[in-house]
Design a protein around this motif. Sequence first.
Motif, mmCIF file in Angstrom:
data_model
loop_
_atom_site.group_PDB
_atom_site.id
_atom_site.type_symbol
_atom_site.label_atom_id
_atom_site.label_comp_id
_atom_site.label_asym_id
_atom_site.label_seq_id
_atom_site.Cartn_x
_atom_site.Cartn_y
_atom_site.Cartn_z
ATOM 1 N N SER A 183 0.827 -1.212 0.000
ATOM 2 C CA SER A 183 0.000 0.000 0.000
ATOM 3 C C SER A 183 0.866 1.270 0.000
ATOM 4 O O SER A 183 0.481 2.283 -0.565
ATOM 5 N N ILE A 184 2.023 1.179 0.622
ATOM 6 C CA ILE A 184 2.903 2.353 0.671
ATOM 7 C C ILE A 184 3.548 2.612 -0.692
ATOM 8 O O ILE A 184 3.698 3.753 -1.121
ATOM 9 N N LEU A 185 3.878 1.515 -1.375
ATOM 10 C CA LEU A 185 4.594 1.660 -2.652
ATOM 11 C C LEU A 185 3.687 1.863 -3.852
ATOM 12 O O LEU A 185 4.080 2.463 -4.840
ATOM 13 N N GLU A 186 2.460 1.339 -3.752
ATOM 14 C CA GLU A 186 1.628 1.353 -4.947
ATOM 15 C C GLU A 186 0.636 2.502 -5.044
ATOM 16 O O GLU A 186 -0.419 2.376 -5.636
ATOM 17 N N VAL A 187 0.954 3.619 -4.406
ATOM 18 C CA VAL A 187 0.066 4.767 -4.579
ATOM 19 C C VAL A 187 0.458 5.500 -5.860
ATOM 20 O O VAL A 187 1.580 5.371 -6.331
ATOM 21 N N GLU A 188 -0.494 6.242 -6.399
ATOM 22 C CA GLU A 188 -0.196 6.942 -7.651
ATOM 23 C C GLU A 188 0.822 8.056 -7.446
ATOM 24 O O GLU A 188 1.692 8.289 -8.260
ATOM 25 N N GLU A 189 0.670 8.742 -6.344
ATOM 26 C CA GLU A 189 1.611 9.830 -6.088
ATOM 27 C C GLU A 189 2.121 9.746 -4.658
ATOM 28 O O GLU A 189 1.339 9.564 -3.721
ATOM 29 N N TYR A 190 3.415 9.875 -4.489
ATOM 30 C CA TYR A 190 3.962 9.842 -3.142
ATOM 31 C C TYR A 190 3.663 11.135 -2.398
ATOM 32 O O TYR A 190 3.816 12.219 -2.935
ATOM 33 N N GLY A 191 3.233 11.000 -1.146
ATOM 34 C CA GLY A 191 2.898 12.180 -0.347
ATOM 35 C C GLY A 191 3.822 12.313 0.854
ATOM 36 O O GLY A 191 4.930 11.763 0.866
#
Length: 269
Positions: A115-123
């Motif tokens: 879930s941490i790696l597969e987001v569209e944009e890193y926040g």
Amino acid sequence: MKFYIQLRNFILDTLFPIKCLSCNVEFENLEPVQRWICPQCLEEIKIRRQQVCPVCEQFSDGGRTHHRCTEKTHLDGLWVATEYKYDIISSAIRKFKFNFVRDISFPLSNVMIKSILEVEEYGDFQDIILTELSQDSNEEKIYTDEEKNIKAETVLIPVPLHKKRYNWRGFNQSFLLSEYISDKFDLKITSGVLIRNKNTKPQSKLKSVSKREKNIKGAFSCLDKNKIKGKNMIIIDDVCTSLLTLDECAKTLKKAKAKNVWGLVVARR
Ligand SMILES: [Zn+2]
Ligand SMILES: [Zn+2]
């Protein structure tokens, strides 16, 4: 103590072979850690696509606490990997916690990492947990000075158990999850610095908010403030029932001058 736990696990495994919690198939050829949720079922678990503010649970970029909500929590934000309402997640968490199945830390931490790696944009959360975005783990990691600084400043904190509960369970489920997160992101675990000095009742067993508040208040303390001062801290737990436990940890860490305090959980109930 450990020997008896191993013996007990061995007997249980022999009498009750491990079947995947989702498809119910027994995969004898897989490593035990992979059998509770088989690789295919693990792949199918949907991660949370949109993070929310920990306080009002309305959309918030990357799970950061809204500015208007900061008065109600000491957490700068909360990252929730997936949903408790998925049967596979709730049954895995129950087995992990109440049936003492340590190996379930493997699939659950896997979901957290995904879930941490597969987001569209890193926040903001990614900013403190990731410093290098290369997914090639075979290559030796080379960090820039800036990245090294962030790494040195970010630590993982498993939600501590009271000594009595730890001895009874034989492990701290949050610590086991932290170990996988630590390996993956090359971050240190700071355990033994935040301790639980009150043997609280499980929050899920208390119905009213005021009882839960009273139960958790003053439950934690810091042993070594130097290890906390100025750091970004990520508090790790399996499930968050109300925000009270994480908030009480965050409050204790902020008192010891932690810089940013985020929560990271598998699911929120
Ligand atoms: Zn399966
Ligand atoms: Zn909010």
